[in-house]
Scaffold this motif. Structure first.
Motif, PDB file in Angstrom:
ATOM      1  N   LEU A 139     -19.218  46.039   9.815  1.00 20.05           N
ATOM      2  CA  LEU A 139     -18.227  45.632   8.517  1.00 20.05           C
ATOM      3  C   LEU A 139     -17.024  44.951   8.657  1.00 20.05           C
ATOM      4  CD1 LEU A 139     -17.854  45.585   5.387  1.00 20.05           C
ATOM      5  CD2 LEU A 139     -16.981  47.887   5.496  1.00 20.05           C
ATOM      6  N   PHE A 140     -16.335  45.589   9.826  1.00 19.25           N
ATOM      7  CA  PHE A 140     -15.162  45.145  10.467  1.00 19.25           C
ATOM      8  C   PHE A 140     -15.359  43.551  11.007  1.00 19.25           C
ATOM      9  CE2 PHE A 140     -12.364  44.440  14.115  1.00 19.25           C
ATOM     10  CZ  PHE A 140     -10.905  44.369  13.501  1.00 19.25           C
ATOM     11  N   TYR A 141     -16.338  43.377  11.750  1.00 23.76           N
ATOM     12  CA  TYR A 141     -16.531  42.162  12.211  1.00 23.76           C
ATOM     13  C   TYR A 141     -16.696  40.844  11.014  1.00 23.76           C
ATOM     14  CZ  TYR A 141     -17.239  44.090  17.025  1.00 23.76           C
ATOM     15  OH  TYR A 141     -17.125  44.609  18.124  1.00 23.76           O
ATOM     16  N   ILE A 142     -17.532  41.368  10.131  1.00 21.94           N
ATOM     17  CA  ILE A 142     -17.763  40.724   9.081  1.00 21.94           C
ATOM     18  C   ILE A 142     -16.354  40.198   8.183  1.00 21.94           C
ATOM     19  CG2 ILE A 142     -18.690  40.275   6.684  1.00 21.94           C
ATOM     20  CD1 ILE A 142     -21.297  42.066   7.952  1.00 21.94           C
ATOM     21  N   LEU A 143     -15.372  41.041   8.197  1.00 19.87           N
ATOM     22  CA  LEU A 143     -14.434  40.978   7.232  1.00 19.87           C
ATOM     23  C   LEU A 143     -13.189  40.298   8.048  1.00 19.87           C
ATOM     24  CD1 LEU A 143     -13.883  44.422   5.594  1.00 19.87           C
ATOM     25  CD2 LEU A 143     -14.727  42.365   4.711  1.00 19.87           C
ATOM     26  N   THR A 144     -13.364  40.260   9.464  1.00 18.82           N
ATOM     27  CA  THR A 144     -12.359  39.626  10.347  1.00 18.82           C
ATOM     28  C   THR A 144     -12.639  38.254  10.386  1.00 18.82           C
ATOM     29  OG1 THR A 144     -13.448  40.319  12.016  1.00 18.82           O
ATOM     30  CG2 THR A 144     -11.797  41.708  11.538  1.00 18.82           C
ATOM     31  N   VAL A 145     -14.021  37.786  10.220  1.00 15.98           N
ATOM     32  CA  VAL A 145     -14.080  36.416  10.509  1.00 15.98           C
ATOM     33  C   VAL A 145     -13.529  35.304   9.644  1.00 15.98           C
ATOM     34  CG1 VAL A 145     -15.871  34.691  10.532  1.00 15.98           C
ATOM     35  CG2 VAL A 145     -16.281  36.595  11.658  1.00 15.98           C
ATOM     36  N   PRO A 146     -13.381  35.576   8.286  1.00 11.84           N
ATOM     37  CA  PRO A 146     -12.554  34.618   7.316  1.00 11.84           C
ATOM     38  C   PRO A 146     -11.358  34.455   7.738  1.00 11.84           C
ATOM     39  CG  PRO A 146     -14.159  36.043   6.319  1.00 11.84           C
ATOM     40  CD  PRO A 146     -14.278  36.667   7.670  1.00 11.84           C
ATOM     41  N   PHE A 147     -10.542  35.674   8.242  1.00  8.01           N
ATOM     42  CA  PHE A 147      -9.253  35.680   8.607  1.00  8.01           C
ATOM     43  C   PHE A 147      -9.089  34.954   9.661  1.00  8.01           C
ATOM     44  CE2 PHE A 147      -9.740  39.183   5.684  1.00  8.01           C
ATOM     45  CZ  PHE A 147      -8.392  39.113   4.732  1.00  8.01           C
ATOM     46  N   SER A 148      -9.963  34.927  10.948  1.00  7.66           N
ATOM     47  CA  SER A 148      -9.723  34.295  12.155  1.00  7.66           C
ATOM     48  C   SER A 148     -10.014  32.862  11.825  1.00  7.66           C
ATOM     49  CB  SER A 148     -10.740  34.879  13.175  1.00  7.66           C
ATOM     50  OG  SER A 148     -12.038  34.443  12.564  1.00  7.66           O
ATOM     51  N   TRP A 153      -7.687  27.465  11.354  1.00  3.97           N
ATOM     52  CA  TRP A 153      -7.312  26.297  10.473  1.00  3.97           C
ATOM     53  C   TRP A 153      -5.798  25.959  10.076  1.00  3.97           C
ATOM     54  CZ3 TRP A 153      -5.465  26.293   5.438  1.00  3.97           C
ATOM     55  CH2 TRP A 153      -5.253  24.828   4.610  1.00  3.97           C
ATOM     56  N   PHE A 154      -5.104  27.286   9.899  1.00  4.63           N
ATOM     57  CA  PHE A 154      -3.855  27.058   9.405  1.00  4.63           C
ATOM     58  C   PHE A 154      -3.001  26.518  10.749  1.00  4.63           C
ATOM     59  CE2 PHE A 154       0.314  29.136   8.170  1.00  4.63           C
ATOM     60  CZ  PHE A 154       0.764  28.053   6.900  1.00  4.63           C
ATOM     61  N   TYR A 239      -2.894  35.327  13.735  1.00  7.92           N
ATOM     62  CA  TYR A 239      -3.698  36.616  13.626  1.00  7.92           C
ATOM     63  C   TYR A 239      -3.093  37.710  13.673  1.00  7.92           C
ATOM     64  CZ  TYR A 239      -8.103  34.020  15.365  1.00  7.92           C
ATOM     65  OH  TYR A 239      -9.143  33.349  15.551  1.00  7.92           O
ATOM     66  N   ILE A 240      -1.901  37.873  14.258  1.00  6.34           N
ATOM     67  CA  ILE A 240      -1.211  39.168  14.312  1.00  6.34           C
ATOM     68  C   ILE A 240      -0.498  39.681  13.205  1.00  6.34           C
ATOM     69  CG2 ILE A 240       0.683  40.377  15.495  1.00  6.34           C
ATOM     70  CD1 ILE A 240      -0.145  38.989  18.082  1.00  6.34           C
ATOM     71  N   GLY A 241       0.217  38.398  12.766  1.00  6.58           N
ATOM     72  CA  GLY A 241       0.891  38.480  11.289  1.00  6.58           C
ATOM     73  C   GLY A 241       0.064  38.919  10.074  1.00  6.58           C
ATOM     74  N   SER A 242      -1.306  38.269  10.046  1.00  2.00           N
ATOM     75  CA  SER A 242      -2.272  38.636   8.993  1.00  2.00           C
ATOM     76  C   SER A 242      -2.816  39.964   9.022  1.00  2.00           C
ATOM     77  CB  SER A 242      -3.398  37.553   9.149  1.00  2.00           C
ATOM     78  OG  SER A 242      -2.915  36.337   9.103  1.00  2.00           O
ATOM     79  N   LEU A 244      -1.433  42.579  10.675  1.00  6.65           N
ATOM     80  CA  LEU A 244      -0.252  43.494  10.348  1.00  6.65           C
ATOM     81  C   LEU A 244      -0.094  43.643   8.660  1.00  6.65           C
ATOM     82  CD1 LEU A 244       2.503  42.720  13.031  1.00  6.65           C
ATOM     83  CD2 LEU A 244       1.127  44.659  12.794  1.00  6.65           C
ATOM     84  N   ILE A 245      -0.169  42.487   8.047  1.00 10.85           N
ATOM     85  CA  ILE A 245      -0.019  42.696   6.709  1.00 10.85           C
ATOM     86  C   ILE A 245      -1.295  43.519   5.961  1.00 10.85           C
ATOM     87  CG2 ILE A 245       0.076  41.354   4.556  1.00 10.85           C
ATOM     88  CD1 ILE A 245       1.621  39.044   5.998  1.00 10.85           C
ATOM     89  N   ILE A 246      -2.345  43.274   6.508  1.00 13.58           N
ATOM     90  CA  ILE A 246      -3.667  43.640   5.896  1.00 13.58           C
ATOM     91  C   ILE A 246      -3.623  45.055   6.435  1.00 13.58           C
ATOM     92  CG2 ILE A 246      -6.169  43.811   6.362  1.00 13.58           C
ATOM     93  CD1 ILE A 246      -6.243  40.799   6.866  1.00 13.58           C
ATOM     94  N   GLY A 247      -3.174  45.276   7.560  1.00 10.75           N
ATOM     95  CA  GLY A 247      -3.142  46.868   8.137  1.00 10.75           C
ATOM     96  C   GLY A 247      -2.021  47.626   7.174  1.00 10.75           C
ATOM     97  N   LEU A 248      -0.789  47.245   7.072  1.00  6.56           N
ATOM     98  CA  LEU A 248       0.114  47.718   6.092  1.00  6.56           C
ATOM     99  C   LEU A 248      -0.682  48.084   4.634  1.00  6.56           C
ATOM    100  CD1 LEU A 248       2.945  48.981   5.617  1.00  6.56           C
ATOM    101  CD2 LEU A 248       3.695  46.349   5.102  1.00  6.56           C
TER     102      LEU A 248
END
Length: 260
Positions: A139-148, A153-154, A239-242, A244-248
């Motif tokens: 589940l973690f792998y699935i959720l992280t792909v769109p963010f990566s 892209w950004f 990556y790290i910023g995203s 960190l926000i998600i983790g918070l």
């Protein structure tokens, strides 16, 4: 005779559909036929799985850009490859939770200290089983792909490199993630069989995944070392910023839920 996949009209002598490319199956499905198909796709020396796996190391731009540009027959489809990697992760998690449970026990000083602190009544994580996190790797792998994908892209959008849209960046990250997941699962299983420390090995593999990401970006975008390094650094910052926000946000939700 019509193709069973796209209903295109076929000649009796055709072995492949000239419309969708599917192989024409004329024999009734039997164990021998099924075994031949499995061998053709997964175990033969020229099968798509092995070719995709090897070429994602040797020339990842050929696999990834080929798929983006419409080449779909030589290599495994990106979603199928990612699904295969998740299946392998499931096998890894099963082995870790049954045969290698003691080896994967999070017994480092940091985790032990955290668990000791979590026994206090004021700590919301006192009853939380951190080892259970392994069960949610897929589940973690699935959720992280769109963010990566959003990260690459950004990052490239900021610097003006807009050759690929977000969906195409998603393909890049799906192939990259699938390759990383497969390698991680295989190495984890191999090292656990030989009794090596899971945390140490996983940390080393984790570092190598970033090296591989650098290599993939360099090959796909055809930039030199220093240009790739600059782009890679920007991607990692996003990556790290995203995360960190998600983790918070996840931490806040967890604390609020536990204190209800």
């Amino acid at each position: 005779m019509n193709c069973k996949n796209c209903n295109n009209t076929l000649r009796l002598t055709q072995k492949f559909c000239d419309e969708c490319g599917a192989k024409i199956i004329q024999n009734r499905l039997k164990p021998k036929v099924l075994a031949q198909q499995v061998n053709e796709h997964y175990f033969s020396i020229d099968n798509k799985l092995l070719l995709t796996f090897l070429d994602l190391f040797k020339k990842p731009e050929v696999v990834i850009l080929g798929y983006i540009n419409g080449t779909r027959k030589k290599y495994i489809d990106v979603l199928q490859y990612f699904a295969l990697s998740l299946t392998l992760t499931g096998i890894q998690v099963f082995l870790m939770s049954t045969f290698f449970k003691e080896s994967t026990d999070m017994g480092s000083q940091f985790i032990n200290g955290f668990n000791d602190a979590s026994t206090t009544t004021d700590n919301p994580f006192k009853d939380y089983d951190f080892n259970a996190l392994n069960n949610y790797q897929g589940l973690f792998y699935i959720l992280t792909v769109p963010f990566s994908a959003l990260g690459t892209w950004f990052a490239y959008y900021i610097i003006g490199e807009r050759s690929y849209n977000f969906t195409e960046h998603l393909v890049i990250n799906l192939y990259y993630s699938a390759q990383v997941i497969i390698i991680t699962a295989l190495l984890t299983i191999l090292f656990l069989v030989f009794g090596l420390d899971y945390l140490v090995i996983s940390s080393i593999v984790y570092i190598l995944t970033f090296v591989y990401l650098f290599y993939v970006l360099k090959c796909v975008f055809k930039t030199n070392f220093w240009n790739t390094l600059g782009r890679f650094s920007l991607v990692m910052a996003i990556y790290i910023g995203s995360f960190l926000i998600i983790g918070l946000i996840a931490l806040i939700i967890t604390v609020v839920t536990l204190y209800k």
